[in-house]
Each structure stands twice: as C-alpha cells, then as structure tokens.
Write a protein that holds these residues in place. Structure first.
Motif, PDB file in Angstrom:
ATOM      1  N   PHE A   4      -2.172  -4.019 -11.737  1.00 44.72           N
ATOM      2  CA  PHE A   4      -3.156  -3.783 -10.597  1.00 44.72           C
ATOM      3  C   PHE A   4      -4.754  -3.592 -10.935  1.00 44.72           C
ATOM      4  O   PHE A   4      -5.526  -4.227  -9.973  1.00 44.72           O
ATOM      5  N   LEU A   5      -5.092  -3.242 -12.168  1.00 44.25           N
ATOM      6  CA  LEU A   5      -6.423  -3.149 -12.405  1.00 44.25           C
ATOM      7  C   LEU A   5      -7.100  -4.482 -12.920  1.00 44.25           C
ATOM      8  O   LEU A   5      -8.184  -4.510 -12.563  1.00 44.25           O
ATOM      9  N   ALA A  18     -13.952   7.652 -10.847  1.00 42.34           N
ATOM     10  CA  ALA A  18     -13.973   7.370  -9.149  1.00 42.34           C
ATOM     11  C   ALA A  18     -12.694   8.203  -8.669  1.00 42.34           C
ATOM     12  O   ALA A  18     -12.864   8.666  -7.732  1.00 42.34           O
ATOM     13  N   ALA A  19     -11.716   8.420  -9.585  1.00 41.25           N
ATOM     14  CA  ALA A  19     -10.452   9.446  -8.747  1.00 41.25           C
ATOM     15  C   ALA A  19     -10.658  10.503  -9.251  1.00 41.25           C
ATOM     16  O   ALA A  19      -9.875  11.427  -9.055  1.00 41.25           O
ATOM     17  N   GLY A  20     -11.639  10.926 -10.171  1.00 40.75           N
ATOM     18  CA  GLY A  20     -11.881  12.439 -10.470  1.00 40.75           C
ATOM     19  C   GLY A  20     -10.833  12.910 -11.653  1.00 40.75           C
ATOM     20  O   GLY A  20     -10.604  14.316 -11.551  1.00 40.75           O
ATOM     21  N   MET A  21     -10.330  12.085 -12.556  1.00 36.79           N
ATOM     22  CA  MET A  21      -9.342  12.430 -13.555  1.00 36.79           C
ATOM     23  C   MET A  21      -9.938  12.059 -14.797  1.00 36.79           C
ATOM     24  O   MET A  21     -10.948  11.155 -14.933  1.00 36.79           O
ATOM     25  N   TRP A  42      -3.001  10.657  -3.740  1.00 39.31           N
ATOM     26  CA  TRP A  42      -4.061  10.653  -3.005  1.00 39.31           C
ATOM     27  C   TRP A  42      -5.575  10.132  -3.602  1.00 39.31           C
ATOM     28  O   TRP A  42      -6.162   9.302  -3.145  1.00 39.31           O
ATOM     29  N   ALA A  43      -5.708  10.492  -4.871  1.00 32.89           N
ATOM     30  CA  ALA A  43      -6.827  10.300  -5.840  1.00 32.89           C
ATOM     31  C   ALA A  43      -6.991   8.698  -5.893  1.00 32.89           C
ATOM     32  O   ALA A  43      -7.904   7.942  -5.824  1.00 32.89           O
ATOM     33  N   LEU A  44      -5.901   8.113  -6.274  1.00 35.68           N
ATOM     34  CA  LEU A  44      -5.677   6.642  -6.614  1.00 35.68           C
ATOM     35  C   LEU A  44      -5.880   5.900  -5.395  1.00 35.68           C
ATOM     36  O   LEU A  44      -6.588   4.774  -5.423  1.00 35.68           O
ATOM     37  N   ALA A  45      -5.326   6.454  -4.294  1.00 37.34           N
ATOM     38  CA  ALA A  45      -5.273   5.713  -3.044  1.00 37.34           C
ATOM     39  C   ALA A  45      -6.822   5.605  -2.364  1.00 37.34           C
ATOM     40  O   ALA A  45      -7.260   4.392  -2.104  1.00 37.34           O
ATOM     41  N   GLY A  46      -7.403   6.809  -2.609  1.00 41.76           N
ATOM     42  CA  GLY A  46      -8.766   6.649  -2.266  1.00 41.76           C
ATOM     43  C   GLY A  46      -9.728   5.850  -3.110  1.00 41.76           C
ATOM     44  O   GLY A  46     -10.595   5.336  -2.485  1.00 41.76           O
ATOM     45  N   GLY A  49      -8.185   2.050  -2.507  1.00 44.48           N
ATOM     46  CA  GLY A  49      -8.186   1.185  -1.130  1.00 44.48           C
ATOM     47  C   GLY A  49      -6.545   1.121  -0.854  1.00 44.48           C
ATOM     48  O   GLY A  49      -6.331   0.124  -0.266  1.00 44.48           O
ATOM     49  N   THR A  50      -5.767   1.862  -1.416  1.00 47.85           N
ATOM     50  CA  THR A  50      -4.275   1.768  -1.066  1.00 47.85           C
ATOM     51  C   THR A  50      -3.962   2.836  -0.327  1.00 47.85           C
ATOM     52  O   THR A  50      -4.553   3.672   0.214  1.00 47.85           O
ATOM     53  N   THR A  51      -2.402   3.175  -0.097  1.00 47.69           N
ATOM     54  CA  THR A  51      -2.055   4.569   0.590  1.00 47.69           C
ATOM     55  C   THR A  51      -1.411   5.206  -0.635  1.00 47.69           C
ATOM     56  O   THR A  51      -0.853   4.801  -1.647  1.00 47.69           O
ATOM     57  N   PRO A  52      -1.189   6.552  -0.516  1.00 47.74           N
ATOM     58  CA  PRO A  52      -0.526   7.430  -1.432  1.00 47.74           C
ATOM     59  C   PRO A  52       0.969   6.997  -1.438  1.00 47.74           C
ATOM     60  O   PRO A  52       1.191   7.277  -2.620  1.00 47.74           O
ATOM     61  N   ARG A  53       1.532   6.742  -0.294  1.00 47.45           N
ATOM     62  CA  ARG A  53       2.933   6.308  -0.451  1.00 47.45           C
ATOM     63  C   ARG A  53       3.079   5.153  -1.314  1.00 47.45           C
ATOM     64  O   ARG A  53       4.123   5.218  -2.058  1.00 47.45           O
ATOM     65  N   TYR A  54       2.043   4.116  -1.441  1.00 46.50           N
ATOM     66  CA  TYR A  54       2.178   3.159  -2.428  1.00 46.50           C
ATOM     67  C   TYR A  54       2.345   3.553  -3.915  1.00 46.50           C
ATOM     68  O   TYR A  54       3.404   3.434  -4.778  1.00 46.50           O
ATOM     69  N   TRP A  55       1.494   4.567  -4.232  1.00 44.64           N
ATOM     70  CA  TRP A  55       1.594   5.297  -5.509  1.00 44.64           C
ATOM     71  C   TRP A  55       3.095   6.008  -5.895  1.00 44.64           C
ATOM     72  O   TRP A  55       3.496   5.999  -7.046  1.00 44.64           O
ATOM     73  N   MET A  56       3.425   6.605  -4.713  1.00 40.21           N
ATOM     74  CA  MET A  56       4.691   7.825  -4.992  1.00 40.21           C
ATOM     75  C   MET A  56       5.739   6.608  -4.769  1.00 40.21           C
ATOM     76  O   MET A  56       6.542   7.130  -5.578  1.00 40.21           O
ATOM     77  N   ASP A  57       5.782   5.711  -4.037  1.00 37.36           N
ATOM     78  CA  ASP A  57       6.908   4.612  -4.331  1.00 37.36           C
ATOM     79  C   ASP A  57       6.968   3.985  -5.767  1.00 37.36           C
ATOM     80  O   ASP A  57       8.311   4.044  -6.362  1.00 37.36           O
ATOM     81  N   LEU A  58       5.976   3.691  -6.151  1.00 29.39           N
ATOM     82  CA  LEU A  58       5.963   3.435  -7.476  1.00 29.39           C
ATOM     83  C   LEU A  58       6.460   4.134  -8.378  1.00 29.39           C
ATOM     84  O   LEU A  58       7.309   3.848  -9.497  1.00 29.39           O
TER      85      LEU A  58
END
Length: 92
Positions: A4-5, A18-21, A42-46, A49-58
């Motif tokens: 992705f990156l 950017a994600a505060g981690m 939520w942090a990755l999505a923000g 530019g994706t959704t939190p659902r995307y990351w939780m599904d992964l």
C-alpha cells in the motif's frame, strides 16, 4: 501494508508521524507482530484516505489466515431421508 505504501511513495516514518504512532509500532504492524485495533484503523484511515473498515477487514483476513488448520477436515454429509413419513400418534 508495504504494498500500500510503496506505490504511493509514502515512507514508514511519515505515516507513523501522520497517524500519531511510533515508528516501532508501525514497523511491528507492517511485519505482522502487532494487530490493527479500531483506534489504529481510524488513524490509518485518516492518514491514508481510506476507511477504518478497510483496515479492520485486512486484520480479520490476516487473523483467519494465521488460524488456518494444519490438517484437513472431513466434510459432513447429509443423512439420507427416510422414505417413511412420520404419522401423528393416536391418543386414546
């Protein structure tokens, strides 16, 4: 995560900032030694530019893949249907 990156030219350090981690938390996430929790999603999505659902599904897909059984299961077959019909009992 690297798939992705890299195409977007995003460096790990920049995403972590950017994600505060921390860089180490993001590195553990990338290498599969840390799980994505809802706050991180939520942090990755923000930041990306994706959704939190995307990351939780992964994360759910990764968890299922990690938990796959070593051996194969035997498939259950339906029992043959009886040719007799059940009749109601007579009460006397």
């Amino acid at each position: 995560m690297l798939r992705f990156l890299r195409p977007r030219g995003i460096r790990q350090h920049d995403l972590a900032d950017a994600a505060g981690m921390t860089d180490s938390n993001l590195s553990m996430l990338i290498h599969g030694t840390r799980s994505i929790h809802p706050g991180m999603a939520w942090a990755l999505a923000g930041s990306l530019g994706t959704t939190p659902r995307y990351w939780m599904d992964l994360q759910a897909e990764y968890d299922l893949w990690q938990a796959r059984p070593e051996s194969r299961f035997r498939r259950v077959r339906a029992a043959p249907r009886s040719s007799r019909r059940l009749r109601p009992r007579r009460t006397t």
